[in-house]
Design a protein around this motif. Structure first.
Motif, short mmCIF file in Angstrom:
data_model
loop_
_atom_site.label_atom_id
_atom_site.label_comp_id
_atom_site.label_asym_id
_atom_site.label_seq_id
_atom_site.Cartn_x
_atom_site.Cartn_y
_atom_site.Cartn_z
N THR A 190 0.82 -1.22 0.00
CA THR A 190 0.00 0.00 0.00
C THR A 190 0.85 1.27 0.00
N ASP A 191 2.11 1.15 0.37
CA ASP A 191 3.00 2.32 0.39
C ASP A 191 4.38 1.85 -0.07
N ARG A 229 -0.20 -4.29 3.72
CA ARG A 229 -1.35 -4.42 4.61
C ARG A 229 -2.14 -5.69 4.32
N VAL A 269 5.35 -0.61 2.83
CA VAL A 269 4.28 -1.00 3.76
C VAL A 269 3.33 -1.97 3.08
N ASN A 306 7.69 3.37 1.52
CA ASN A 306 8.09 2.88 2.84
C ASN A 306 7.93 1.37 2.99
#
Lengths: 138, 304
Positions: A121-122, A129, A127, A125
């Motif tokens: 999702t990012d 989820r 990330v 960074n």
């Protein structure tokens, strides 16, 4: 220390030092019937120390697993003693059944036969989820 | 639109359409009284939530339909170890649409992947509660006559409060929205909401622990309860549960047309002396919840 070069196969290079065994296990390389070399703490101009895996057979490597564990890895494809392809892995958009959701409130903690799915999702960074509870991976 | 699992599943246009239908239902109740005749809604509540369940059941009844279901996991086959997937498959033979509440986050999504009939998420743990968000949006539209150009104060548990997270996500899609985030530091809004929703959409916001600091600027004040079930540590809950109590004195500088909202149930966070203030919208908000659920049932059953 010398390891024979390979004729047809794959060299997984620029693995962060000490991460080689994790990749060896994740790719289930112990189940192969060919020669596999895992070199740890090899000297590297770019990285200081690095791990390398050499597989003496042209197999399909799960690039998503590699990208998730270490997105700086380089893949070298060797055919008839020649380096025919070289590329970097990327963070996969989706990973399935590689890690478990750690959220005790997530439905994956009780429902049987449910794939453990995470989405990126990012990217900046790194990330990921959970598909179900959306909690980020620790 | 086959299911409603997450408010993000809905486009702004779909939300506008639901609000339009709900407002038409409010004006013309008789016109809708038999729209769902012969249809059945199953309310599968694996954890108790009297208010939400009754709202769904009243919504279906006012559309002329019937309801069946259970109100706790103890009275379902889950207590015998049945999976969500199996339960949903079976209920799909008995009902035309399912409203499901479950303590495990993501359970309604699992249900929607297995179900042949539409699934409505009626709350999954601390995760999503999209019909509460739709209720909030209808309330704001009816009370303020707009969903843009608003300064919205969110007060209380902004860390675990899923209604707050969903409302921020939903309102961030409208123009000129400003948030005032009011909470003790232990219950501040999570960083990922700031980064992935507010900053990403260039939404203006301020954070404060003082409920009165920005009171005069607010168009909406959304109060929340500090929920005991979200805490692992009882001491933290006891320390924070009565951090904010909205009363008449704190509203002295508030606008005359402020809209005070609360998803209910309220415990101590709004003093009862505010109830008679015409700016207190929270009971009307519960009523709007029934109408938006009626609109949603019609939409998911494809009934015009």
């Amino acid at each position: 220390m010398n390891i024979d070069s390979i004729k047809n196969g794959i060299v997984i290079d620029h693995i962060k030092a000490k991460k080689g065994m994790e990749i060896y296990r994740a790719l289930k390389l112990d189940e192969l019937d060919c020669s596999v070399a895992l070199i740890t703490n090899a000297k590297s101009k770019k990285m200081g120390r690095k791990d390398i895996i050499k597989i003496d057979k042209a197999i399909d490597v799960n690039l998503d697993i590699l990208g998730f564990i270490d997105s700086n890895i380089t893949i070298n494809i060797v055919k008839e003693d020649n380096l025919t392809e070289k590329f970097h892995v990327e963070l996969p958009e989706k990973i399935v059944n590689l890690v478990k959701c750690q959220n005790p409130r997530c439905i994956t903690s009780i429902e049987k036969n449910l794939d453990q799915v995470f989405y990126l999702t990012d990217k900046e960074n790194s990330v990921y989820r959970c598909k179900y509870c959306e909690m980020s991976m620790k | 639109m086959k299911n409603l699992i997450d408010i993000k599943d809905l486009s702004v246009e779909e939300i506008d359409e639901l609000i339009l239908t709900a407002r038409d239902i409010i004006k013309n109740k008789e016109k809708y009284s038999e729209k769902c005749k012969g249809k059945k809604l199953a309310t599968l509540f694996f954890e108790p939530s009297t208010r939400t369940r009754l709202s769904f059941e009243a919504a279906m009844m006012e559309l002329g339909g019937n309801v069946l279901g259970f109100s706790s996991a103890d009275s379902s086959s889950t207590s015998k170890g049945e999976s969500i997937s199996d339960t949903i498959k079976v209920v799909g033979y008995y009902a035309d649409i399912i409203a499901m509440r479950h303590p495990k986050e993501g359970a309604p999504l699992v249900a929607s992947l297995k179900s042949d009939v539409p699934i409505i998420n009626a709350g999954d743990g601390g995760h999503n509660h999209p019909t509460q968000t739709l209720t909030d949006l209808l309330t704001i539209q009816c009370e303020k006559n707009r969903l843009d150009n608003l300064t919205i104060g969110l007060c209380g548990d902004l860390k675990f409060g899923r209604t707050v997270h969903s409302l921020i996500t939903a309102m961030s899609r409208y123009k000129n929205i400003k948030f005032v985030l009011i909470s003790p530091k232990e219950l501040n809004i999570p960083e990922y909401i700031k980064k992935e929703v507010l900053d990403k959409n260039n939404i203006e916001y301020v954070e404060t622990h003082n409920i009165e600091e920005y009171m005069s600027e607010l168009d909406i004040l959304y109060m929340t309860r500090v929920q005991k079930e979200r805490f692992f540590n009882e001491d933290d809950y006891v320390r924070l549960k009565d951090y904010y109590i909205l009363n008449k004195e704190k509203l002295v500088n508030a606008k005359n047309d402020l809209c005070i909202m609360h998803p209910l149930p309220r415990v101590n966070e709004i003093s009862t002396d505010v109830d008679d203030d015409e700016r207190a919208c929270y009971f009307r908000q519960a009523n709007y919840g029934k109408y938006i659920r009626m609109a949603l049932i019609l939409k998911l059953l494809d009934i015009n």
